[in-house]
Each structure stands twice: as structure tokens, then as C-alpha cells.
Design a protein around this motif. Structure first.
Motif, PDB file in Angstrom:
ATOM      1  N   GLU A 118       0.818  -1.215   0.000  1.00 19.15           N
ATOM      2  CA  GLU A 118       0.000   0.000   0.000  1.00 19.15           C
ATOM      3  C   GLU A 118       0.854   1.268   0.000  1.00 19.15           C
ATOM      4  O   GLU A 118       0.530   2.250  -0.666  1.00 19.15           O
ATOM      5  CB  GLU A 118      -0.940   0.000   1.204  1.00 19.15           C
ATOM      6  CG  GLU A 118      -1.878   1.208   1.259  1.00 19.15           C
ATOM      7  CD  GLU A 118      -2.741   1.351   0.015  1.00 19.15           C
ATOM      8  OE1 GLU A 118      -2.966   2.490  -0.430  1.00 19.15           O
ATOM      9  OE2 GLU A 118      -3.177   0.307  -0.532  1.00 19.15           O
ATOM     10  N   SER A 119       1.953   1.267   0.774  1.00 19.83           N
ATOM     11  CA  SER A 119       2.788   2.473   0.825  1.00 19.83           C
ATOM     12  C   SER A 119       3.447   2.728  -0.543  1.00 19.83           C
ATOM     13  O   SER A 119       3.518   3.872  -1.008  1.00 19.83           O
ATOM     14  CB  SER A 119       3.856   2.336   1.902  1.00 19.83           C
ATOM     15  OG  SER A 119       4.699   1.221   1.642  1.00 19.83           O
ATOM     16  N   LYS A 120       3.914   1.655  -1.200  1.00 18.21           N
ATOM     17  CA  LYS A 120       4.470   1.822  -2.543  1.00 18.21           C
ATOM     18  C   LYS A 120       3.389   2.265  -3.525  1.00 18.21           C
ATOM     19  O   LYS A 120       3.627   3.125  -4.392  1.00 18.21           O
ATOM     20  CB  LYS A 120       5.109   0.518  -3.028  1.00 18.21           C
ATOM     21  CG  LYS A 120       6.440   0.188  -2.388  1.00 18.21           C
ATOM     22  CD  LYS A 120       7.076  -1.021  -3.056  1.00 18.21           C
ATOM     23  CE  LYS A 120       8.466  -1.298  -2.464  1.00 18.21           C
ATOM     24  NZ  LYS A 120       9.117  -2.453  -3.128  1.00 18.21           N
ATOM     25  N   ALA A 121       2.217   1.692  -3.389  1.00 20.60           N
ATOM     26  CA  ALA A 121       1.124   2.040  -4.292  1.00 20.60           C
ATOM     27  C   ALA A 121       0.791   3.525  -4.192  1.00 20.60           C
ATOM     28  O   ALA A 121       0.506   4.182  -5.209  1.00 20.60           O
ATOM     29  CB  ALA A 121      -0.105   1.193  -3.991  1.00 20.60           C
ATOM     30  N   GLN A 122       0.831   4.064  -2.989  1.00 23.03           N
ATOM     31  CA  GLN A 122       0.532   5.481  -2.817  1.00 23.03           C
ATOM     32  C   GLN A 122       1.582   6.358  -3.512  1.00 23.03           C
ATOM     33  O   GLN A 122       1.256   7.373  -4.115  1.00 23.03           O
ATOM     34  CB  GLN A 122       0.453   5.822  -1.330  1.00 23.03           C
ATOM     35  CG  GLN A 122       0.001   7.256  -1.050  1.00 23.03           C
ATOM     36  CD  GLN A 122      -1.349   7.567  -1.688  1.00 23.03           C
ATOM     37  OE1 GLN A 122      -2.314   6.817  -1.521  1.00 23.03           O
ATOM     38  NE2 GLN A 122      -1.418   8.653  -2.444  1.00 23.03           N
ATOM     39  N   GLU A 159      -8.101  -4.281 -10.005  1.00 24.26           N
ATOM     40  CA  GLU A 159      -8.479  -3.309  -8.989  1.00 24.26           C
ATOM     41  C   GLU A 159      -7.277  -2.841  -8.175  1.00 24.26           C
ATOM     42  O   GLU A 159      -7.256  -1.710  -7.683  1.00 24.26           O
ATOM     43  CB  GLU A 159      -9.528  -3.919  -8.045  1.00 24.26           C
ATOM     44  CG  GLU A 159     -10.860  -4.252  -8.706  1.00 24.26           C
ATOM     45  CD  GLU A 159     -10.799  -5.541  -9.530  1.00 24.26           C
ATOM     46  OE1 GLU A 159      -9.799  -6.293  -9.344  1.00 24.26           O
ATOM     47  OE2 GLU A 159     -11.714  -5.785 -10.323  1.00 24.26           O
ATOM     48  N   ARG A 160      -6.299  -3.693  -7.994  1.00 23.80           N
ATOM     49  CA  ARG A 160      -5.122  -3.332  -7.198  1.00 23.80           C
ATOM     50  C   ARG A 160      -3.872  -3.385  -8.092  1.00 23.80           C
ATOM     51  O   ARG A 160      -2.923  -4.106  -7.827  1.00 23.80           O
ATOM     52  CB  ARG A 160      -4.987  -4.270  -5.987  1.00 23.80           C
ATOM     53  CG  ARG A 160      -6.198  -4.247  -5.073  1.00 23.80           C
ATOM     54  CD  ARG A 160      -5.994  -5.127  -3.859  1.00 23.80           C
ATOM     55  NE  ARG A 160      -5.063  -4.533  -2.902  1.00 23.80           N
ATOM     56  CZ  ARG A 160      -4.711  -5.121  -1.746  1.00 23.80           C
ATOM     57  NH1 ARG A 160      -5.178  -6.335  -1.445  1.00 23.80           N
ATOM     58  NH2 ARG A 160      -3.867  -4.530  -0.940  1.00 23.80           N
ATOM     59  N   THR A 161      -3.938  -2.596  -9.133  1.00 26.41           N
ATOM     60  CA  THR A 161      -2.812  -2.458 -10.071  1.00 26.41           C
ATOM     61  C   THR A 161      -2.625  -0.980 -10.393  1.00 26.41           C
ATOM     62  O   THR A 161      -3.566  -0.320 -10.853  1.00 26.41           O
ATOM     63  CB  THR A 161      -3.057  -3.236 -11.370  1.00 26.41           C
ATOM     64  OG1 THR A 161      -3.186  -4.622 -11.076  1.00 26.41           O
ATOM     65  CG2 THR A 161      -1.891  -3.034 -12.347  1.00 26.41           C
ATOM     66  N   VAL A 162      -1.428  -0.449 -10.118  1.00 29.95           N
ATOM     67  CA  VAL A 162      -1.126   0.953 -10.434  1.00 29.95           C
ATOM     68  C   VAL A 162       0.196   0.999 -11.187  1.00 29.95           C
ATOM     69  O   VAL A 162       1.089   0.162 -10.987  1.00 29.95           O
ATOM     70  CB  VAL A 162      -1.047   1.822  -9.152  1.00 29.95           C
ATOM     71  CG1 VAL A 162      -2.417   1.976  -8.518  1.00 29.95           C
ATOM     72  CG2 VAL A 162      -0.067   1.226  -8.155  1.00 29.95           C
ATOM     73  N   HIS A 163       0.328   2.001 -12.066  1.00 29.01           N
ATOM     74  CA  HIS A 163       1.518   2.121 -12.906  1.00 29.01           C
ATOM     75  C   HIS A 163       2.125   3.509 -12.761  1.00 29.01           C
ATOM     76  O   HIS A 163       1.408   4.498 -12.551  1.00 29.01           O
ATOM     77  CB  HIS A 163       1.174   1.907 -14.396  1.00 29.01           C
ATOM     78  CG  HIS A 163       0.430   0.649 -14.682  1.00 29.01           C
ATOM     79  ND1 HIS A 163       1.017  -0.585 -14.699  1.00 29.01           N
ATOM     80  CD2 HIS A 163      -0.895   0.442 -14.978  1.00 29.01           C
ATOM     81  CE1 HIS A 163       0.114  -1.509 -14.997  1.00 29.01           C
ATOM     82  NE2 HIS A 163      -1.068  -0.903 -15.161  1.00 29.01           N
TER      83      HIS A 163
END
Length: 599
Positions: A118-122, A159-163
Motif C-alpha cells: 500500500e505504501s508503494k502504491a501510494q 483493482e489493485r494495479t497501479v503504474h
């Protein structure tokens, strides 16, 4: 272009490749940015070849990461719009290596996949690459020369994929810093001594427990217990506390001792309170307890201050040591440049150790910061050196035009060359104008000098000519007077000649030939037969010879006697010759005057 290696992950060849290559996955540790491995630990692994064993839990985490990577690859391909293949590659010289979770066939896009955090995703949602993985991505771009890298954080579901996207053009300077970091790492690795390596992370040694405090109050007001034994144990314990800790181990031991002393204080207070609950104040017991409490407290406080002071001293030593190395590096570069163009650089080492608890982590962070700072000033020195060489041109060395070279010499080559061209061009124009003005001044001074010399020479020659004419006039007058006294020259002719000589002498005109004039006058007088002619007859002969005509006024002007018969002016032949002589001398005088005017 990169070199592709056909290696299977986990194979012996793959492990051998990773053991000898500068891997992208180690870049963050090398730059002291990894939360999982320190730079010192990486140095030890490379120096000894010993790597931590992978336990079952860690292997399971690795396996799950690979599984998520396979599941997420189609999601990344859809995002990129192209197929991706996992590959292992190196730079052409083999110095840098990288394992790619995916690379397009044409090599223009690289892909790095990380398991959901989550921290990396943010951080990715904010459009950035997490610091722990940034240098790995920079090295992947350096190895692949791809135009961009797609960094994905995912659990395999949409849903839980960010680039996040990292462009090659954004990491030009960081690629140079990365290479400088690896080069310094190689130097540190060559000098690494495993026998002198830093100890394991400091853990406080077990603190010997002090005996329990027992204070008993009997009915006869007798105080029992073990205060004396406790006091002896406390003093022995205090003697073993490091007096000036200098290592992580000693710092940890000292800090643990302060905690034990705090507990001793609390135990003494509790024992005192227990005794007082049994009996009224016993003076000796209370003084003993108070003394021991004070001993424990003051020693604890002193040790806490000592630990804080020594930690600050070691922090200061690490920071100032790095700054001293950087100062020496700057000084060496200035010696190479031949002048102090490079000013002292503040390395900012105090900032990089903020938040670091252990000395080892501080040293790692400072080592990386020092490497980066050296790289930056090396680039600056190279730029100064190249720009300095540009000023040495075929027509001379133009450094004199750059008193501010220490500042402007740090410009990029194109910008500096444009500035140099402008300054040199302006200087050449100004210098050409100055030289033209100087030449004109010299020419004017030379012309004035020549004019003065010519005027002085003309004045000198004129004075000499005047003296010569005066001397000649005196000689001519003497000759005329002599001829008149000898009776060979008639008085009227002598007077005419003397007057003419005097006029010419006064006017500084060249003298007449007195001897020739006297001879001519004497001949005219001797040939005077008394015959007369009219003025008309004389004019007719003069016109025939192109001499014009004269009038009776001319005769009167020259004092020539004449008569008139029947309105005709008549003169004797001798006076006619006298007139012609006077006219000829007058023409000569006029010719001399005209020559003088022309000169």
C-alpha cells in the motif's frame, strides 16, 4: 545496445552471472537506499561470496512474487499496448546487468513488477517511483537504453494495479551518478577486509540483575535486609559500564545499563516504601536507601549524557571525516586544473544521517553521499577543463577575458562556447578600433613632425637664401659702382642697375647677373650712334618677336628720355637698348617672384 543472455532464473549459470555482475537489483543497496540490505552487507557478500540462506518463508515470498508477475504481465501489456518478454541483459561492455520482468520486442519499453504494497502504491499514485526501487529502475534503463520504463505495483488484479512511468530523458544525470556509485563500490570492494568488517548489529549484552532489595523491620525496631550487599553489587555493576563508548556494541551496552539503573532506582524506592509501611522512620535505613538511590540515579543520568555525547561525537566524526575527504578531493581537482576555480563544496552529510540509529547505517549513507558529491564535482571539473581548453585558440589564449571563469566556466559546452565567441568577437572589434585610433594618432604625430621639420628646413633655407641674396646684391652693387667709376657704365644705366639690385635684395629674390648686365649696358652705350627711332617702329619690332607693345608711359616709368616730333615719340637707339635691358631685367625679376610663390 544491450547484450541479451539466455539464462534460466535459478540455474547455476544464472547464479554465477549474478555473483559477478553489477546487478540492477543490488543498485539500491549500493546507493544505500535499500530497506532490506545495507551497502556494507553488499560489500561483504561480494568480498566473501557468502550470501544469506533463503528460508522457506522467504522462498515462498519469492515464489508468490513470480506468480503475481506472470498474472500481471497481461495487465501490463494491455496498459503498454505491446507484448512483453522477461530477459536478462548487460551493457555492451558487460559492466552493468539487469533482469527485466518484461521488455518489448523492439526494446523501447521496459517493465518492472512489484508485489502489492500500500505504501508503494501510494507513491506510484503520486506519479513517482519508490526510493527503495528507484536505482534498480535507473539501471534497467541504462542497460536496455529503452525510451521508458513502466513500474507496476499489483496483486494480479485490475483493482489493485497501479503504474508509474520513468522516462530515459529523466534519468540522464542519475545514470552518471549510478555509474560513479558502482565505480566507487568497486574501489571499496578492492580495499574491503572481511577480517576488519563491522560487527553484527549491536544488541545489548545481558545485564546482570542486581539482587532484590529486602528491607525488614522487626518488632524491636531492628532493620534487616541486604542493603549492604545490594550497594556492593550496584557499585560493581557501575564499574563495568563503558566509560567512553565508541562502537555500536558499547553504545548498546551503555544504553541497557541505564535501563537497569532506572529499575534499581525504582526497586530502592519500593523497598523503602515497604519498610516504612512496617515501621516508622529508621534513620540509618533511610540514609542508606537515599544514598543508594542517589548513586543509581546520578550514575544513570551521567551515563545517559555520556552515551548522548559520545553518539554525537561519532556522528560528528563521520560527517566531518566525509567532508574532509570531499575537501581533499576538491583540492586535488584544483591542483589538476592549476588554479582554485572550484570552491569548497558542502556535502550535506549531516542531512543524510538524520533518522539513522546505528553507526553502520550512518557510515553507509555518508559513503554514498560522498560518492555522489565526488561524481558531481568531477563532472564540474571536466566541464571547467574542457571550457578552459576551448579558450586556447589559434590566435591566442583568451583566458584574460574571463575573470569570472570560475562561474561561467561551469556552463555547458555549447553555452560557454557561445559566450566565448561573443566576448572574443567584441574584444577583437574593440582592439581593432583601438589599434586604428593608435595608428591614426601615430600617423598624425608623424605628419605633424614632418611638417615641423619641413617648415624648419624651409625657414633655414629661406634664411640662407636671404643672406646669399644680400651678399650677392652687395657684390653686384660694388661691381656696378666700380664700372661707373671706371667710366665704362653711364650714370643713368648704373643707377638703373643699382636700383634693380636693391629692389631684388629687399624682396629676397635671386640676384641678377651683374657682370652680364654691365656688359650689356656697356655694349649698348658704346653702340649708341645717336640715331633715333619712333616708338611705333620699336613696337613693330617687339610685336614681331612676340614681346607686345609699350607706351610713352613705359618710357617715363623707366626714366628713358624721348622726344616728340609731330606727335611721334622718338628715342635714340642707345636708349632703346637701355629700355630693353631694363625690361629684360624686370621680366627676370617677375619670373623669380613667380617661382618663389609657386614654391
Amino acid at each position: 545496445m544491450k547484450t541479451i543472455h539466455n539464462l534460466i532464473q535459478g540455474s547455476a549459470a544464472w547464479h554465477q552471472h549474478r555473483a559477478t555482475a553489477h546487478n540492477a537489483s543490488d543498485a539500491s543497496a549500493m546507493m544505500a537506499c535499500s530497506p532490506y540490505k545495507s551497502r556494507t552487507a553488499l560489500l561483504k557478500e561480494r568480498a566473501t561470496g557468502i550470501t544469506p540462506e533463503v528460508d522457506a518463508a522467504t522462498q515462498a515470498r519469492f515464489d508468490r512474487g513470480h506468480a503475481i508477475e506472470e498474472i500481471a504481465r497481461p495487465l501490463a501489456e494491455a496498459f503498454i499496448g505491446d507484448d512483453l518478454s522477461p530477459v536478462i541483459g548487460t551493457t555492451d561492455d558487460g559492466y552493468l546487468s539487469a533482469s527485466f520482468d518484461g521488455l518489448t520486442f523492439c526494446g523501447t519499453i521496459a517493465w518492472e513488477c512489484k508485489s502489492w504494497n500500500e505504501s508503494k502504491a501510494q507513491v506510484v499514485r503520486d506519479g513517482q517511483i519508490p526510493q527503495a526501487d528507484y536505482w534498480q529502475c535507473v539501471q534497467q534503463l541504462a542497460v536496455s537504453n529503452a525510451q521508458k520504463l513502466i513500474y507496476t505495483v499489483t496483486d494480479g488484479t485490475p483493482e489493485r494495479t497501479v503504474h508509474a512511468t520513468l522516462l530515459q530523458s529523466d534519468v540522464v544525470d542519475d545514470r552518471a551518478a549510478l555509474l560513479a556509485g558502482w565505480e566507487q563500490f568497486d574501489k571499496d570492494l578492492a580495499a574491503f577486509d572481511p577480517g576488519a568488517e563491522s560487527p553484527a548489529p549491536a544488541v545489548a549484552a545481558p545485564v546482570e540483575s542486581l539482587p532484590a532489595v529486602v528491607v525488614q523491620v522487626n518488632g524491636a525496631l531492628t532493620v534487616g535486609g541486604n542493603l549492604e550487599d545490594f550497594g556492593a553489587a550496584l557499585r560493581t555493576f557501575i564499574d563495568r559500564i563503558p566509560k567512553k563508548p565508541s562502537t555500536d556494541q558499547e553504545f548498546a551496552d551503555a544504553e541497557a545499563a541505564t535501563k537497569a539503573l532506572k529499575k534499581a532506582e525504582e526497586a530502592l524506592a519500593a523497598a523503602e516504601d515497604g519498610a516504612l509501611a512496617q515501621i516508622s522512620d529508621v534513620e540509618v535505613m533511610r540514609r542508606t536507601v537515599a544514598d543508594l538511590k542517589n548513586l543509581a540515579r546520578t550514575t544513570r543520568l551521567a551515563t545517559e549524557k555520556l552515551v548522548a555525547a559520545e553518539k554525537e561525537a561519532r556522528r560528528t566524526e563521520i560527517v566531518t571525516g566525509a567532508q574532509a575527504q570531499l575537501d581533499q578531493h576538491v583540492q586535488a581537482l584544483n591542483q589538476r586544473l592549476g588554479t582554485n576555480w572550484m570552491q569548497r563544496v558542502a556535502g550535506g552529510f549531516g542531512e543524510v544521517i538524520k533518522g539513522k540509529k546505528s553507526l553502520a547505517n550512518m557510515e553507509d549513507a555518508v559513503a554514498v553521499a560522498l560518492t555522489n558529491a565526488k561524481h558531481d564535482i568531477n563532472v564540474l571539473a571536466q566541464r571547467l577543463e574542457a571550457n578552459r581548453k576551448h579558450l586556447v585558440q589559434a590566435d591566442g589564449d583568451w583566458i584574460a577575458l574571463f575573470a569570472d571563469f570560475a562561474t561561467v566556466g561551469a556552463k555547458a559546452a555549447e553555452d560557454f562556447q557561445a559566450l566565448a565567441s561573443l566576448r572574443i568577437g567584441n574584444h577583437k572589434q574593440a582592439e581593432a578600433a583601438r589599434l586604428d585610433k593608435e595608428r591614426e594618432r601615430i600617423r598624425a604625430e608623424e605628419a605633424a613632425r614632418l611638417e615641423r621639420e619641413a617648415a624648419a628646413k624651409a625657414q633655414q633655407e629661406a634664411e640662407q637664401e636671404r643672406l646669399r641674396i644680400q651678399q650677392q646684391a652687395q657684390q653686384e652693387q660694388a661691381e656696378i659702382a666700380k664700372a661707373q667709376q671706371a667710366g665704362t657704365l653711364a650714370a643713368p644705366v648704373a643707377q638703373d642697375l643699382a636700383g634693380l639690385v636693391q629692389d631684388k635684395a629687399v624682396e629676397d629674390v635671386a640676384g641678377i647677373d651683374a657682370q652680364q648686365a654691365i656688359a650689356a649696358a656697356q655694349t649698348s652705350a658704346a653702340a649708341d650712334d645717336g640715331q633715333t627711332m619712333t616708338l611705333g617702329q620699336l613696337n613693330a619690332r617687339m610685336e614681331t618677336m612676340g614681346l607686345g607693345k609699350i607706351s610713352a608711359a613705359t618710357l617715363e616709368h623707366h626714366g628713358i628720355p624721348f622726344t616728340k616730333e609731330r606727335a611721334a615719340v622718338q628715342i635714340t637707339s642707345g636708349n632703346a637698348r637701355r629700355l630693353m635691358l631694363l625690361l629684360s631685367m624686370g621680366y627676370r625679376k617677375l619670373a623669380d617672384e613667380l617661382q618663389a610663390v609657386a614654391a
